[in-house]
Motif scaffolding. Sequence first.
Motif, PDB file in Angstrom:
ATOM      1  N   ASN A 215       5.295  -9.605   3.136  1.00 32.93           N
ATOM      2  CA  ASN A 215       5.611  -8.227   3.496  1.00 32.93           C
ATOM      3  C   ASN A 215       6.978  -8.185   4.171  1.00 32.93           C
ATOM      4  OD1 ASN A 215       3.146  -7.346   2.545  1.00 32.93           O
ATOM      5  ND2 ASN A 215       2.187  -7.235   4.561  1.00 32.93           N
TER       6      ASN A 215
ATOM      7  N   ASN B 104       4.634  -4.691  -9.139  1.00 30.12           N
ATOM      8  CA  ASN B 104       3.571  -3.855  -8.583  1.00 30.12           C
ATOM      9  C   ASN B 104       3.641  -2.501  -9.262  1.00 30.12           C
ATOM     10  OD1 ASN B 104       2.548  -5.694  -6.521  1.00 30.12           O
ATOM     11  ND2 ASN B 104       4.527  -5.402  -5.541  1.00 30.12           N
TER      12      ASN B 104
ATOM     13  N   GLY C 234       6.172   0.023  -3.378  1.00 28.49           N
ATOM     14  CA  GLY C 234       5.891  -1.095  -2.491  1.00 28.49           C
ATOM     15  C   GLY C 234       5.613  -0.623  -1.073  1.00 28.49           C
ATOM     16  N   ARG C 235       5.006  -1.509  -0.284  1.00 27.36           N
ATOM     17  CA  ARG C 235       4.678  -1.190   1.107  1.00 27.36           C
ATOM     18  C   ARG C 235       5.914  -0.771   1.896  1.00 27.36           C
ATOM     19  NH1 ARG C 235       4.631  -3.809   5.989  1.00 27.36           N
ATOM     20  NH2 ARG C 235       2.815  -3.485   7.346  1.00 27.36           N
ATOM     21  N   SER C 236       7.046  -1.375   1.581  1.00 25.55           N
ATOM     22  CA  SER C 236       8.283  -1.109   2.305  1.00 25.55           C
ATOM     23  C   SER C 236       9.171  -0.088   1.590  1.00 25.55           C
ATOM     24  CB  SER C 236       9.063  -2.414   2.480  1.00 25.55           C
ATOM     25  OG  SER C 236       9.284  -3.039   1.219  1.00 25.55           O
TER      26      SER C 236
ATOM     27  N   CYS D 271      -1.717   4.408  -3.651  1.00 26.18           N
ATOM     28  CA  CYS D 271      -0.733   3.706  -2.818  1.00 26.18           C
ATOM     29  C   CYS D 271      -1.148   2.266  -2.524  1.00 26.18           C
ATOM     30  CB  CYS D 271      -0.494   4.481  -1.531  1.00 26.18           C
ATOM     31  SG  CYS D 271       0.295   6.083  -1.816  1.00 26.18           S
ATOM     32  N   GLY D 272      -1.967   1.699  -3.370  1.00 23.34           N
ATOM     33  CA  GLY D 272      -2.353   0.298  -3.274  1.00 23.34           C
ATOM     34  C   GLY D 272      -2.697  -0.209  -4.650  1.00 23.34           C
TER      35      GLY D 272
ATOM     36  N   ASP E 149      -2.576   3.495   4.417  1.00 19.42           N
ATOM     37  CA  ASP E 149      -1.722   2.453   4.964  1.00 19.42           C
ATOM     38  C   ASP E 149      -0.278   2.923   5.134  1.00 19.42           C
ATOM     39  OD1 ASP E 149      -0.894   2.607   2.357  1.00 19.42           O
ATOM     40  OD2 ASP E 149      -1.300   0.515   1.850  1.00 19.42           O
ATOM     41  N   PHE E 150       0.644   1.977   5.368  1.00 21.40           N
ATOM     42  CA  PHE E 150       2.054   2.298   5.521  1.00 21.40           C
ATOM     43  C   PHE E 150       2.612   3.003   4.290  1.00 21.40           C
ATOM     44  CE2 PHE E 150       2.112  -0.969   8.910  1.00 21.40           C
ATOM     45  CZ  PHE E 150       2.848  -0.283   9.858  1.00 21.40           C
ATOM     46  N   ASN E 151       2.171   2.577   3.122  1.00 21.44           N
ATOM     47  CA  ASN E 151       2.650   3.176   1.888  1.00 21.44           C
ATOM     48  C   ASN E 151       2.287   4.653   1.832  1.00 21.44           C
ATOM     49  OD1 ASN E 151       3.652   3.534  -0.705  1.00 21.44           O
ATOM     50  ND2 ASN E 151       2.540   1.821  -1.583  1.00 21.44           N
TER      51      ASN E 151
ATOM     52  N   ALA F 102      -0.102 -11.353   6.139  1.00 20.34           N
ATOM     53  CA  ALA F 102       0.967 -10.434   5.748  1.00 20.34           C
ATOM     54  C   ALA F 102       2.182 -11.142   5.160  1.00 20.34           C
ATOM     55  CB  ALA F 102       1.400  -9.604   6.956  1.00 20.34           C
TER      56      ALA F 102
ATOM     57  N   THR G 228       9.432   3.289   8.630  1.00 20.21           N
ATOM     58  CA  THR G 228       8.520   4.174   7.922  1.00 20.21           C
ATOM     59  C   THR G 228       7.711   5.017   8.893  1.00 20.21           C
ATOM     60  OG1 THR G 228       8.289   2.561   6.116  1.00 20.21           O
ATOM     61  CG2 THR G 228       6.592   4.260   6.284  1.00 20.21           C
TER      62      THR G 228
END
Length: 417
Positions: free
Chosen positions: A253, A301, A305-307, A87-88, A15-17, A250, A382
């Motif tokens: 996010n 988390n 994080g995703r961002s 990463c999740g 994913d993005f992460n 989402a 990203t």
Amino acid sequence: MQETPEFTPVLLGSDFNVYGMARSFYELYHQPVKAIASIQLAPTRFTKIVDLELIPGFSEDPVWIDSMRKIKERYRDHKEPVILIGCGDGYAELIAKHKDELSDVFVCPYIDYDLLKQLNNKERFYKICDKYNLPYPKTRTISKEEHDSQTVVEQPFDYPVALKPTNSVEWLDVHFEGRKKAFRIQSREEFDKVLDAAYANGYKSDFILQDFIPGDDSNMRVLNAYVDQNHHVKMMCLGHPLLEDPAPSAIGNYVAILPEYNEAIYKTIKDFLEKIDFTGYANFDMKYDVRDDTFKLFEINLRQGRSSFFVTLNGYNLADWVVKDYVKQDLVDQPTVYGNQDESKHALWLGVPAKVFKKYARENADKDRALELIRAGRYGTTYQYSHDMNLKRWTLIQWMNHNYSKNFDRYFAENKG
């Protein structure tokens, strides 16, 4: 570009992460990064910096641990450290769960499984918050047993209220019309409808019902930290989200983050992480409550994080900390880095096209500051990386940006605070 130390990173996910962490490694060492996942997601398609291997069913046991036992054999003879980074939420949990078995071959920068289970469940996390005097929103827990045995579940707060599944990993497998990552409930009818649908479609864990903290996305804060193997916080980077994704799947996010410095938040989180003997990456979401002048924690988390590429974008390369810790082993005597003190080095992180940010972010001084950074060229995303661009990836990015624009046009008005 740095001289490459002897180590091998292995990322879990696509994913993005994953792309953000791979990009962070690549910007330091210019080497593609190995990643393993169960399915191919858009952020890691058509890229030269992620070497992705797909294993069907890899996101859950028993496939995950059976696969990792085979993967261990590939790396068993490596003399250099092989660093395993999930990463999740699911991958972080799996690494912690099997850390004892994996640690003879892999560096696993994660807390023990018992502590993880206390922290990654919102209900148990809030009990820990009570113990360490960390503020969080007024909360009530709703169980499946309570829902099934009562005609009407008590709801003690005024509407709107926030409703969130306590088990984010289990929630990934629950599907029904109207499902969201988290809910802002406006009425008793909607409250009952969501609970009925969730439990009818296989969700078994609890829900967290919370007093809704007033205000929009611009009252949120996000903090990323790295804690070394000796349980000392070595880096903290605070962000001020200015916009969130409004799409139902989402919600929560962030898609625009302005770097921020806040000494009080840094001290509070540093003290907490060191008291609980944390290790590795941590990511906190919190919201400012004007009613009592506090930042209230929503969750931790146990991963980036995703961002979190906003951290690398602002000069605190996320990948570098784990390398310094386990490969170079030169973090011991380094003081804690408290990010974003120098405004002249700030950069705006975006997860959507700049035109979407300009159209939908709330008009205030923070947005004005963000627009200044955009005009000065001090912003980035990203996924759009000039050193990893080809026609297929460029086309994919245009498609992703188009979908973001479409989703904001469709969902923003109904979900904004």
